[in-house]
Motif scaffolding. Structure first.
Motif, PDB file in Angstrom:
ATOM      1  N   GLN A  33       1.574   9.811   0.412  1.00  0.00           N
ATOM      2  CA  GLN A  33       1.648   8.237   0.107  1.00  0.00           C
ATOM      3  C   GLN A  33       2.980   7.946  -0.417  1.00  0.00           C
ATOM      4  OE1 GLN A  33      -1.067   7.085  -2.996  1.00  0.00           O
ATOM      5  NE2 GLN A  33       0.247   5.635  -3.913  1.00  0.00           N
ATOM      6  N   ASP A  40      -2.651  -0.155   0.825  1.00  0.00           N
ATOM      7  CA  ASP A  40      -3.718  -0.620  -0.339  1.00  0.00           C
ATOM      8  C   ASP A  40      -2.478  -1.307  -1.267  1.00  0.00           C
ATOM      9  OD1 ASP A  40      -6.115   1.043   0.317  1.00  0.00           O
ATOM     10  OD2 ASP A  40      -4.744   2.580   0.219  1.00  0.00           O
ATOM     11  N   MET A  41      -3.353  -2.281  -2.010  1.00  0.00           N
ATOM     12  CA  MET A  41      -2.951  -3.066  -2.842  1.00  0.00           C
ATOM     13  C   MET A  41      -3.557  -3.027  -4.325  1.00  0.00           C
ATOM     14  SD  MET A  41      -1.758  -7.076  -2.716  1.00  0.00           S
ATOM     15  CE  MET A  41      -0.201  -7.392  -3.204  1.00  0.00           C
ATOM     16  N   ALA A  42      -2.967  -2.891  -5.345  1.00  0.00           N
ATOM     17  CA  ALA A  42      -3.888  -2.626  -6.548  1.00  0.00           C
ATOM     18  C   ALA A  42      -3.944  -4.050  -7.387  1.00  0.00           C
ATOM     19  CB  ALA A  42      -2.909  -1.754  -7.590  1.00  0.00           C
ATOM     20  N   HIS A  43      -5.010  -4.772  -6.253  1.00  0.00           N
ATOM     21  CA  HIS A  43      -5.389  -6.371  -7.063  1.00  0.00           C
ATOM     22  C   HIS A  43      -6.881  -6.350  -6.834  1.00  0.00           C
ATOM     23  CE1 HIS A  43      -5.508 -10.507  -6.579  1.00  0.00           C
ATOM     24  NE2 HIS A  43      -4.412 -10.595  -6.911  1.00  0.00           N
ATOM     25  N   PRO A  44      -7.569  -6.943  -7.680  1.00  0.00           N
ATOM     26  CA  PRO A  44      -8.968  -6.792  -7.604  1.00  0.00           C
ATOM     27  C   PRO A  44      -9.358  -7.402  -6.319  1.00  0.00           C
ATOM     28  CG  PRO A  44      -8.312  -7.295  -9.916  1.00  0.00           C
ATOM     29  CD  PRO A  44      -7.042  -7.246  -8.730  1.00  0.00           C
ATOM     30  N   ASN A  94       5.183   4.439  -1.907  1.00  0.00           N
ATOM     31  CA  ASN A  94       4.998   2.937  -2.707  1.00  0.00           C
ATOM     32  C   ASN A  94       6.094   2.079  -2.199  1.00  0.00           C
ATOM     33  OD1 ASN A  94       2.784   4.010  -4.559  1.00  0.00           O
ATOM     34  ND2 ASN A  94       4.262   4.967  -5.629  1.00  0.00           N
ATOM     35  N   ASP A 127       3.331  -5.564  -4.530  1.00  0.00           N
ATOM     36  CA  ASP A 127       3.545  -4.031  -4.477  1.00  0.00           C
ATOM     37  C   ASP A 127       2.109  -3.409  -3.628  1.00  0.00           C
ATOM     38  OD1 ASP A 127       5.694  -4.596  -6.075  1.00  0.00           O
ATOM     39  OD2 ASP A 127       4.831  -3.873  -7.732  1.00  0.00           O
ATOM     40  N   TRP A 128       2.547  -2.525  -2.587  1.00  0.00           N
ATOM     41  CA  TRP A 128       1.673  -1.787  -1.833  1.00  0.00           C
ATOM     42  C   TRP A 128       1.920  -0.187  -2.160  1.00  0.00           C
ATOM     43  CZ3 TRP A 128      -2.008  -4.179   1.439  1.00  0.00           C
ATOM     44  CH2 TRP A 128      -2.097  -5.417   1.514  1.00  0.00           C
ATOM     45  N   ALA A 129       0.670   0.585  -1.622  1.00  0.00           N
ATOM     46  CA  ALA A 129       0.773   1.683  -1.644  1.00  0.00           C
ATOM     47  C   ALA A 129       0.439   2.013  -0.094  1.00  0.00           C
ATOM     48  CB  ALA A 129      -0.095   2.660  -2.603  1.00  0.00           C
ATOM     49  N   PRO A 174      -8.386  -2.423   1.801  1.00  0.00           N
ATOM     50  CA  PRO A 174      -7.176  -1.649   2.413  1.00  0.00           C
ATOM     51  C   PRO A 174      -7.214  -2.403   3.787  1.00  0.00           C
ATOM     52  CG  PRO A 174      -9.145  -0.222   2.453  1.00  0.00           C
ATOM     53  CD  PRO A 174      -9.451  -1.464   1.672  1.00  0.00           C
ATOM     54  N   LYS A 183       7.472  -1.506  -2.970  1.00  0.00           N
ATOM     55  CA  LYS A 183       7.488  -2.467  -3.962  1.00  0.00           C
ATOM     56  C   LYS A 183       8.162  -4.061  -3.553  1.00  0.00           C
ATOM     57  CE  LYS A 183       7.452   0.343  -7.899  1.00  0.00           C
ATOM     58  NZ  LYS A 183       6.004   0.220  -8.543  1.00  0.00           N
TER      59      LYS A 183
END
Length: 83
Positions: free
Chosen positions: A74, A24-28, A76, A56-58, A32, A78
């Protein structure tokens, strides 16, 4: 390639699990990505995850254990770079 080692509480390696890796990437607008990992050694599982963009990915490891238990962990990651 993502490698995961599964161990029990006493440190023994866990064989025979079903392992799926979620990225998952925290990007609008980013969905996933998933990869199934196969067992390649005692308690060692490996799968290829396609990072669709740098950043950065989780990673979430989902494991169905042979004793019926479930595991989620999880990690992270980076600074993934483009190839």
């Amino acid at each position: 390639t993502v490698a995961v080692t599964l161990t029990g509480a006493a440190g023994a390696r866990v064989n025979g699990a079903r392992v799926r890796i979620e990225g998952d990437m925290a990007h609008p607008g980013m969905g996933p990505v998933f990869a199934d990992a196969r067992q390649v050694g005692p308690g060692l599982y490996s799968g290829v995850l396609d990072f669709t963009m740098p950043g950065d990915w989780a990673l979430v490891v989902h494991a169905a254990l042979p004793n019926g238990g479930q595991l989620e962990k999880q990690v992270n990651v980076k600074g993934v770079e483009a190839r």
